[in-house]
Design a protein around this motif. Structure first.
Motif, PDB file in Angstrom:
ATOM      1  N   LEU A   1       5.835   3.634 -37.937  1.00 22.45           N
ATOM      2  CA  LEU A   1       5.344   4.472 -39.044  1.00 22.45           C
ATOM      3  C   LEU A   1       5.248   3.652 -40.330  1.00 22.45           C
ATOM      4  N   THR A   2       4.059   3.679 -40.909  1.00 20.58           N
ATOM      5  CA  THR A   2       3.818   2.856 -42.106  1.00 20.58           C
ATOM      6  C   THR A   2       4.187   3.619 -43.382  1.00 20.58           C
ATOM      7  N   CYS A   3       4.283   2.874 -44.452  1.00 20.48           N
ATOM      8  CA  CYS A   3       4.524   3.461 -45.772  1.00 20.48           C
ATOM      9  C   CYS A   3       3.251   3.261 -46.588  1.00 20.48           C
ATOM     10  N   ASP A   4       2.591   4.362 -46.937  1.00 21.02           N
ATOM     11  CA  ASP A   4       1.306   4.241 -47.646  1.00 21.02           C
ATOM     12  C   ASP A   4       1.166   5.348 -48.692  1.00 21.02           C
ATOM     13  N   PRO A   5       2.111   5.436 -49.627  1.00 21.21           N
ATOM     14  CA  PRO A   5       2.088   6.555 -50.570  1.00 21.21           C
ATOM     15  C   PRO A   5       0.863   6.536 -51.482  1.00 21.21           C
ATOM     16  N   VAL A   6       0.147   7.657 -51.496  1.00 22.76           N
ATOM     17  CA  VAL A   6      -1.081   7.762 -52.291  1.00 22.76           C
ATOM     18  C   VAL A   6      -0.748   7.629 -53.775  1.00 22.76           C
TER      19      VAL A   6
ATOM     20  N   ILE B   1       2.526  12.137 -51.426  1.00 27.64           N
ATOM     21  CA  ILE B   1       1.697  12.196 -50.217  1.00 27.64           C
ATOM     22  C   ILE B   1       1.746  10.819 -49.565  1.00 27.64           C
ATOM     23  N   PRO B   2       2.242  10.713 -48.364  1.00 25.51           N
ATOM     24  CA  PRO B   2       2.610  11.734 -47.383  1.00 25.51           C
ATOM     25  C   PRO B   2       4.088  12.133 -47.426  1.00 25.51           C
ATOM     26  N   CYS B   3       4.841  11.609 -48.358  1.00 24.49           N
ATOM     27  CA  CYS B   3       6.313  11.648 -48.281  1.00 24.49           C
ATOM     28  C   CYS B   3       6.900  13.058 -48.179  1.00 24.49           C
ATOM     29  N   ILE B   4       6.391  13.995 -48.995  1.00 22.37           N
ATOM     30  CA  ILE B   4       7.039  15.313 -49.060  1.00 22.37           C
ATOM     31  C   ILE B   4       6.908  16.053 -47.730  1.00 22.37           C
ATOM     32  N   GLU B   5       5.678  16.165 -47.242  1.00 25.94           N
ATOM     33  CA  GLU B   5       5.492  16.842 -45.946  1.00 25.94           C
ATOM     34  C   GLU B   5       6.153  16.065 -44.817  1.00 25.94           C
ATOM     35  N   ARG B   6       6.134  14.751 -44.949  1.00 27.36           N
ATOM     36  CA  ARG B   6       6.725  13.915 -43.884  1.00 27.36           C
ATOM     37  C   ARG B   6       8.203  14.230 -43.725  1.00 27.36           C
ATOM     38  N   ASN B   7       8.868  14.580 -44.803  1.00 29.54           N
ATOM     39  CA  ASN B   7      10.275  14.972 -44.705  1.00 29.54           C
ATOM     40  C   ASN B   7      10.421  16.296 -43.974  1.00 29.54           C
TER      41      ASN B   7
HETATM   42  S1  SF4 Z   1       8.887   8.412 -47.694  1.00 28.71           S
HETATM   43 FE1  SF4 Z   1       6.965   7.788 -48.718  1.00 28.71          FE
HETATM   44  S2  SF4 Z   1       7.544   6.072 -50.064  1.00 28.71           S
HETATM   45 FE2  SF4 Z   1       9.243   6.366 -48.585  1.00 28.71          FE
HETATM   46  S3  SF4 Z   1       8.757   4.953 -46.917  1.00 28.71           S
HETATM   47 FE3  SF4 Z   1       7.860   6.947 -46.356  1.00 28.71          FE
HETATM   48  S4  SF4 Z   1       5.719   6.871 -47.085  1.00 28.71           S
HETATM   49 FE4  SF4 Z   1       6.874   5.216 -48.110  1.00 28.71          FE
END
Ligand code: SF4
Length: 457
Positions: free
Chosen positions: A382-387, A393-399
Motif C-alpha cells: 500500500l502506497t502513501c499518496d496524500p492528495v 485523502i485517502p488517509c481519513i477513509e483509509r482509517n
Molecule cells: S495515512 Fe495518509 S499520509 Fe499516512 S501513510 Fe497513509 S496515505 Fe500516507
C-alpha cells in the motif's frame, strides 16, 4: 533498543506524527540544547531547513507551524491545540518569535524556514537541520535531526549517520520478533498482554501503567467525542467536508436491529472522527502514527460498545497487546510512510488493532499473532499518496476501512486454531523489502498515485 507501549502511544497533535509531532520535538530539542549550553542569550537568529518528505509535503502536514511553536518551547503533548493557529498568525504577522518562550528574535518564515522539496539528507527521508547564528551572522550551534515515524526523533552526527541512543533498560521478556514473543508466551504460560505488562514494569509500577493506559484511552474517547461535534470543511484547501458529525447524528437514531452490519458503521464513525480531528490539527493519540491514528481507537470503541464482556481490564489488555505488536513492527519493520509507504502506517495500525481485539475476545497467543499477520498481510504494497500533501485523502477513509479490516482479521484468526502458513515476521520482512523497492513518489512525497491524479481545487 527497548520500546515501551508509551513510546508507541503518545499524546500529540495532528495532522502527522512524522511531519508535525517530530518536527515540533526536534525544534524544541534544539533550542533546549541552546539553553543548556548557555547559548540562548547569544542567539540572534535561528534557521531551520526541512528536507525530503518533510520539504515536499510539510506545508500540508503543518510542519512549519510545528517548527515555529517547537522553537517557542511547545511540546506536542501539552500545546493548547485551540490556540495554535492564532499564535502562528502572530509570529507570521510580527515576524518575531520567542525562543523557549524567553528570547525574542526576528524570524522571517520565508527565509528562516526553508523547505527543500527535492533535496534529501542521507540517513532518512525526513531530515531537518537547525542552526543558531549570533548578531554577526556567525554560526554558534547547528544540529541535524531525523523524524523517523510515530513522533520518534533521532539525532544525527555531523557525518550524517543516525545517532540513536538506545534505551537499554533490561526487561523481563526481551523480544524483537513475533517468534520470540510467542516463545515467551509458551514458556511463561502468559498471554501477549501479560508478557508486555511484565516488560513495562521495568519502567513503571503496575498502577502507573494502568493509569497511563487508561489516560490514553480517555484522550482517544475525547478525540472521538470532539470529532463527532465538529462541522464544516477541513483546513488545507481541498475543502474536504467533515462527515463524522452527520454520521453520528444519524446513527444515534438507528437501533440497528435490522442491519447485521450496523456495528460497521459505528466503527467507521469512530475512525472518521479521530482522523478528522487529526486533519484539523487537534489533539490525538499517535497510534502508532497520526496518519493511522483512527484505527486503534475505532476498534477499541467497537470493543467497549459492542462486546458485552468489555471492561477496563480489557481496555488495558487491548492496549498492551497492540503495543507488543507495535514493538515488533518498529524493531523489525517500519511505521513510517516516508520509509515504506502506507503499509507501514495503516498496515501497522491494523495489525496492532487486530491482535489486540483477538486477545480481548479470548484468542490464544497464536491466534493473536495470526490476527496481526492477517491485518498486515492485506496492506502489503500500500502506497502513501496524500492528495495535496494533506493527511485527508485517502488517509481519513483509509482509517475507516483499516478499522473494519482489523475486526475482520481478528474474527478470521479466532475462527482458526492459530496455525497459519505466513508468520507475522515474514509479513513484516515483506513489508520492509517492498518498501525498499517502492518508488520514492509513493512514500509521503505527494508526487504519485492519487496525489497526481486527483486535481486540487
Ligand atoms: S495515512 Fe495518509 S499520509 Fe499516512 S501513510 Fe497513509 S496515505 Fe500516507
Amino acid at each position: 533498543m527497548t520500546i515501551s507501549v508509551f513510546d508507541l502511544f503518545s499524546i500529540g497533535i495532528g495532522p502527522s506524527s512524522s511531519h508535525t509531532v517530530g518536527p515540533m520535538r526536534a525544534a524544541r530539542t534544539f533550542v533546549a540544547g541552546l539553553a543548556e549550553h548557555g547559548l540562548l542569550d547569544r542567539t540572534a537568529t535561528v534557521k531551520a531547513e526541512l528536507y525530503g518528505s518533510l520539504g515536499a509535503t510539510g506545508h500540508g502536514h503543518g510542519s512549519p507551524k510545528a517548527v515555529m511553536l517547537g522553537l517557542e518551547g511547545e511540546r506536542p503533548e501539552d500545546v493548547d491545540t485551540d490556540t495554535i493557529d492564532d499564535r502562528v498568525a502572530v509570529i507570521r504577522d510580527r515576524q518575531r518569535l520567542k525562543l523557549l518562550g524567553e528570547r525574542e528574535m526576528v524570524f522571517v518564515e520565508d527565509t528562516d524556514l526553508v523547505m527543500y522539496r527535492r533535496k534529501t539528507l542521507p540517513a532518512h527521508p525526513n531530515g531537518m537541520k537547525f542552526a543558531a547564528l549570533d548578531e554577526s551572522g556567525a554560526e554558534i550551534a547547528a544540529h541535524t535531526y531525523y523524524s523517523v515515524g510515530g513522533g520518534f526523533v533521532v539525532d544525527a552526527e555531523t557525518t550524517g549517520e543516525l545517532k540513536i541512543v538506545p534505551d537499554t533498560t533490561p526487561v523481563r521478556y526481551p523480544f524483537r520478533t513475533g517468534a520470540e514473543l510467542l516463545e515467551h508466551c509458551a514458556t511463561a504460560g502468559l498471554p501477549i498482554s501479560q508478557v508486555m505488562l511484565a516488560n513495562e514494569l521495568a519502567w513503571r509500577t503496575e498502577p502507573e501503567i494502568r493509569a497511563g493506559l487508561l489516560n490514553i484511552w480517555n484522550v482517544m474517547q475525547e478525540c472521538v467525542r470532539k470529532g463527532c461535534t465538529q462541522e464544516g470543511a477541513l483546513p488545507g484547501g481541498l475543502k474536504v467536508p467533515r462527515r463524522a458529525k452527520a454520521l453520528h447524528d444519524k446513527l444515534i437514531h438507528e437501533d440497528g436491529a435490522e442491519d447485521p452490519l450496523h456495528a460497521m458503521d459505528w466503527i467507521s464513525l469512530y475512525a472518521l472522527a479521530v482522523n478528522e480531528e487529526n486533519a484539523s490539527g487537534g489533539r490525538v493519540v499517535t497510534a502508532p502514527t497520526n496518519g493511522a491514528a483512527g484505527i486503534i481507537p475505532a476498534v477499541l470503541h467497537y470493543y467497549t460498545r459492542f462486546v458485552s464482556s468489555a471492561d477496563e481490564d480489557g481496555v488495558v489488555r487491548f492496549l498492551l497487546t497492540a503495543g507488543a505488536i507495535g514493538v515488533i513492527l518498529k524493531e523489525t519493520g517500519s511505521i513510517s510512510g516516508a520509509e515504506v509507504g502506507c503499509q507501514g502506517e495503516v498496515g501497522s495500525a491494523c495489525a496492532m488493532a487486530a491482535a489486540a481485539l483477538a486477545e480481548v475476545l479470548g484468542g490464544n497467543p497464536q491466534q493473536v499473532e495470526n490476527a496481526a499477520e492477517i491485518g498486515l498481510e492485506h496492506h502489503l504494497g500500500l502506497t502513501c499518496d496524500p492528495v495535496g500533501g494533506l493527511v485527508q485523502i485517502p488517509c481519513i477513509e483509509r482509517n475507516a476501512v483499516g478499522s473494519t479490516k482489523a475486526v475482520h482479521a481478528a474474527r478470521i484468526a479466532l475462527r482458526g486454531d492459530g496455525s497459519h502458513i505466513v508468520p507475522l515476521d515474514k509479513a513484516i520482512k515483506t513489508m520492509r523489502e517492498t518498501g525498499a523497492d517502492m518508488s520514492t513518489k509513493y512514500k509521503e512525497t505527494a508526487r504519485g498515485g492519487l496525489a497526481l491524479n486527483v486535481i486540487e481545487c
